[in-house]
Design a protein around this motif. Structure first.
Motif, short mmCIF file in Angstrom:
data_model
loop_
_atom_site.label_atom_id
_atom_site.label_comp_id
_atom_site.label_asym_id
_atom_site.label_seq_id
_atom_site.Cartn_x
_atom_site.Cartn_y
_atom_site.Cartn_z
N VAL A 95 0.83 -1.21 0.00
CA VAL A 95 0.00 0.00 0.00
C VAL A 95 0.86 1.26 0.00
N PHE A 96 1.93 1.24 0.81
CA PHE A 96 2.80 2.42 0.94
C PHE A 96 4.18 2.12 0.34
N TRP A 97 4.21 1.62 -0.88
CA TRP A 97 5.47 1.21 -1.50
C TRP A 97 6.44 2.36 -1.69
N PHE A 98 5.94 3.57 -1.71
CA PHE A 98 6.78 4.75 -1.92
C PHE A 98 7.48 5.21 -0.65
N ASN A 99 7.14 4.62 0.50
CA ASN A 99 7.73 5.03 1.78
C ASN A 99 8.79 4.02 2.21
N PRO A 100 10.07 4.37 2.17
CA PRO A 100 11.14 3.41 2.52
C PRO A 100 11.17 3.04 4.00
N MET A 101 10.44 3.77 4.83
CA MET A 101 10.45 3.46 6.27
C MET A 101 9.91 2.05 6.54
N PHE A 102 9.00 1.58 5.72
CA PHE A 102 8.42 0.26 5.95
C PHE A 102 9.46 -0.84 5.70
N VAL A 103 10.40 -0.59 4.78
CA VAL A 103 11.48 -1.55 4.55
C VAL A 103 12.37 -1.64 5.79
N LEU A 104 12.68 -0.50 6.37
CA LEU A 104 13.51 -0.47 7.57
C LEU A 104 12.81 -1.17 8.74
N PHE A 105 11.52 -0.94 8.87
CA PHE A 105 10.77 -1.58 9.94
C PHE A 105 10.73 -3.10 9.75
N GLU A 106 10.59 -3.55 8.51
CA GLU A 106 10.56 -5.00 8.27
C GLU A 106 11.89 -5.63 8.65
N LYS A 107 13.00 -4.98 8.32
CA LYS A 107 14.31 -5.51 8.69
C LYS A 107 14.46 -5.58 10.20
N ALA A 108 14.01 -4.54 10.89
CA ALA A 108 14.09 -4.53 12.35
C ALA A 108 13.22 -5.62 12.96
N ILE A 109 12.03 -5.81 12.42
CA ILE A 109 11.11 -6.83 12.93
C ILE A 109 11.68 -8.23 12.71
N LYS A 110 12.25 -8.49 11.53
CA LYS A 110 12.82 -9.80 11.25
C LYS A 110 14.03 -10.09 12.14
N LEU A 111 14.85 -9.09 12.36
CA LEU A 111 16.01 -9.29 13.23
C LEU A 111 15.56 -9.58 14.65
N ASN A 112 14.54 -8.87 15.11
CA ASN A 112 14.02 -9.12 16.46
C ASN A 112 13.41 -10.52 16.54
N HIS A 113 12.82 -11.00 15.46
CA HIS A 113 12.32 -12.38 15.42
C HIS A 113 13.46 -13.37 15.68
N GLU A 114 14.61 -13.09 15.08
CA GLU A 114 15.76 -13.98 15.28
C GLU A 114 16.24 -13.95 16.72
N PHE A 115 16.22 -12.77 17.31
CA PHE A 115 16.59 -12.67 18.73
C PHE A 115 15.67 -13.54 19.58
N LEU A 116 14.37 -13.48 19.29
CA LEU A 116 13.39 -14.25 20.05
C LEU A 116 13.60 -15.76 19.84
N ALA A 117 13.83 -16.18 18.60
CA ALA A 117 14.04 -17.61 18.33
C ALA A 117 15.34 -18.10 18.95
N ASP A 118 16.40 -17.27 18.87
CA ASP A 118 17.66 -17.65 19.50
C ASP A 118 17.49 -17.82 21.01
N GLU A 119 16.74 -16.91 21.60
CA GLU A 119 16.51 -16.98 23.05
C GLU A 119 15.79 -18.28 23.42
N ALA A 120 14.81 -18.67 22.60
CA ALA A 120 14.07 -19.90 22.88
C ALA A 120 14.97 -21.13 22.79
N VAL A 121 15.86 -21.16 21.80
CA VAL A 121 16.79 -22.29 21.64
C VAL A 121 17.75 -22.37 22.83
#
Length: 404
Positions: A187-213
């Motif tokens: 929807v907001f393809w013209f706004n690069p902030m959503f790309v940055l947020f996706e990268k931050a969210i994915k990295l935080n996902h890895e932190f959570l999965a690493d913590e569980a392991v």
């Protein structure tokens, strides 16, 4: 719309800066996940001004500002307006085209996972769905399944820690976060902030999965070495949670970083203050001040129990009514002047217009002509507050362009 996009973009930038400065390096992964997702929702909802914060201080009743009406007697100006409309049309067409392409790509990527589930063999181990792929791939997860290499699995080359890592992604519903951000990016393809947020969210996902392991196996050093060995020369998969996403020094160090409860509480407090200030700042200007004077006047914007006045057929019809009935004063045309005049008027409780006032005039009968036209207006549907009709004040800017 432009104002909304600017406000939402500014909010996204502020929230992302706060995350990078205060939260990214802290072991408060669940809070960070809520913060990142909440920031996206907050930034998109608040500029809509669906609700407001009442001011603690009394204020004057404000006048509703209508959009500007342009009345021209110069054909070149009309051509310019027509040209602008064409530009807006093509910009809109470009937006729709790119959004459609991104939507198709998104649909293809999502459907590919379900196609893989049907095409390849499936096994359940400890109630966990494993899709055994024929090609050599890095373990990754999507929706309710973990995708792994059939050959590596048969040869026992996939450590249980990696399965546990992907299982953590599924149990914590990380796929939903990624799909949510992907839709926003369409929807907001013209706004690069959503790309940055996706990268931050994915990295935080890895932190959570690493913590569980690490909680399950308790061998942090071995797990770090395992990640580095297993993730080398492998490819990631779009939309999926993969074991090798950003195997960086930051991620490895996060596993052994010590927690500071006091420090984390302090940062949560700061984040709360920032959110409160932003909420107030972006609502204060448009706060609905429902106050009455002796005439039972009210300033109306948007509120659940407040309805704005309505011109028969809608506000666009009102603009057309003014434009069609306004006659450029002959003396004004002789002066070959351009400019903007402001007229204020009141929509009464019976829908009629009254209390006409020329706030800014251009002279030569321009203001008087505007008032003449407004007096011809049919009755509006009056505003209501708590079911009762009320008066509402309006300000109308009119730009005049005489013939050159």
């Amino acid at each position: 719309m432009i104002t909304y996009l600017l406000k939402s973009g500014l909010l996204l930038a502020v929230f992302y800066a706060v995350y990078k400065l205060l939260l990214e390096n802290e072991r408060m992964f669940r809070f960070n996940r809520a913060y990142l997702l909440g920031s996206l929702i907050f930034s998109l909802v608040i500029p809509l001004q669906l609700f407001s914060i009442a001011s603690f201080f009394p204020s004057k009743i404000k006048t509703i500002q209508l959009d500007e009406i342009m009345i021209v007697a110069n054909k070149s100006i009309l051509n310019e307006v027509s040209y602008n409309q064409i530009v807006y049309f093509f910009l809109g067409a470009i937006y729709v085209l790119i959004a459609a392409i991104l939507l198709i790509r998104f649909a293809v990527n999502v459907s590919s996972f379900f196609f893989k589930m049907k095409k390849n063999s499936v096994q359940f181990i400890d109630n966990q769905k494993l899709v055994l792929m024929k090609e050599s791939i890095l373990p990754h997860s999507f929706w309710n399944a973990i995708f792994i290499s059939k050959e590596d699995f048969a040869n026992g080359k996939i450590p249980s820690e990696l399965i546990a890592h992907e299982k953590a992604h599924l149990e914590q519903k990380h796929t939903l976060d990624i799909l949510f951000v992907e839709v926003l990016q369409i929807v907001f393809w013209f706004n690069p902030m959503f790309v940055l947020f996706e990268k931050a969210i994915k990295l935080n996902h890895e932190f959570l999965a690493d913590e569980a392991v690490n909680r399950q196996f308790g061998e942090i050093k071995n797990y770090q070495n395992l990640l580095l060995d297993f993730a080398s020369n492998k490819q990631t998969v779009a939309l999926a949670s993969t074991i090798n996403y950003l195997i960086t020094k930051k991620r490895l160090l996060m596993m052994t970083k010590k927690e500071s409860v006091v420090k984390e509480i302090g940062k949560v407090f700061i984040v709360g203050v920032v959110c409160s200030l932003l909420l107030f700042a972006f609502n204060a200007e448009a706060a609905v001040q429902t106050s009455f004077n002796g005439k039972n006047n009210i300033d109306v914007n948007e509120k659940a129990d407040v309805a704005q006045p309505q011109f028969p057929g809608g506000i666009e019809k009102f603009y057309m009514f003014v434009g069609q009935n306004f006659k450029m004063p002959e003396e004004f045309s002789k002066q070959k002047k351009d400019g903007k005049l402001f007229i204020e008027f009141m929509v009464e409780k019976d829908g009629s217009l009254s209390e006409f006032k020329i706030v800014k005039d251009l002279g030569y009968g321009a203001g008087e002509e505007a008032i003449r036209v407004l007096k011809l207006s049919p009755k509006w549907i009056p505003a209501t507050e708590n079911g009762q009709a009320v008066q509402v004040s309006y300000s109308l800017p009119i730009t005049l362009q005489s013939a050159k």
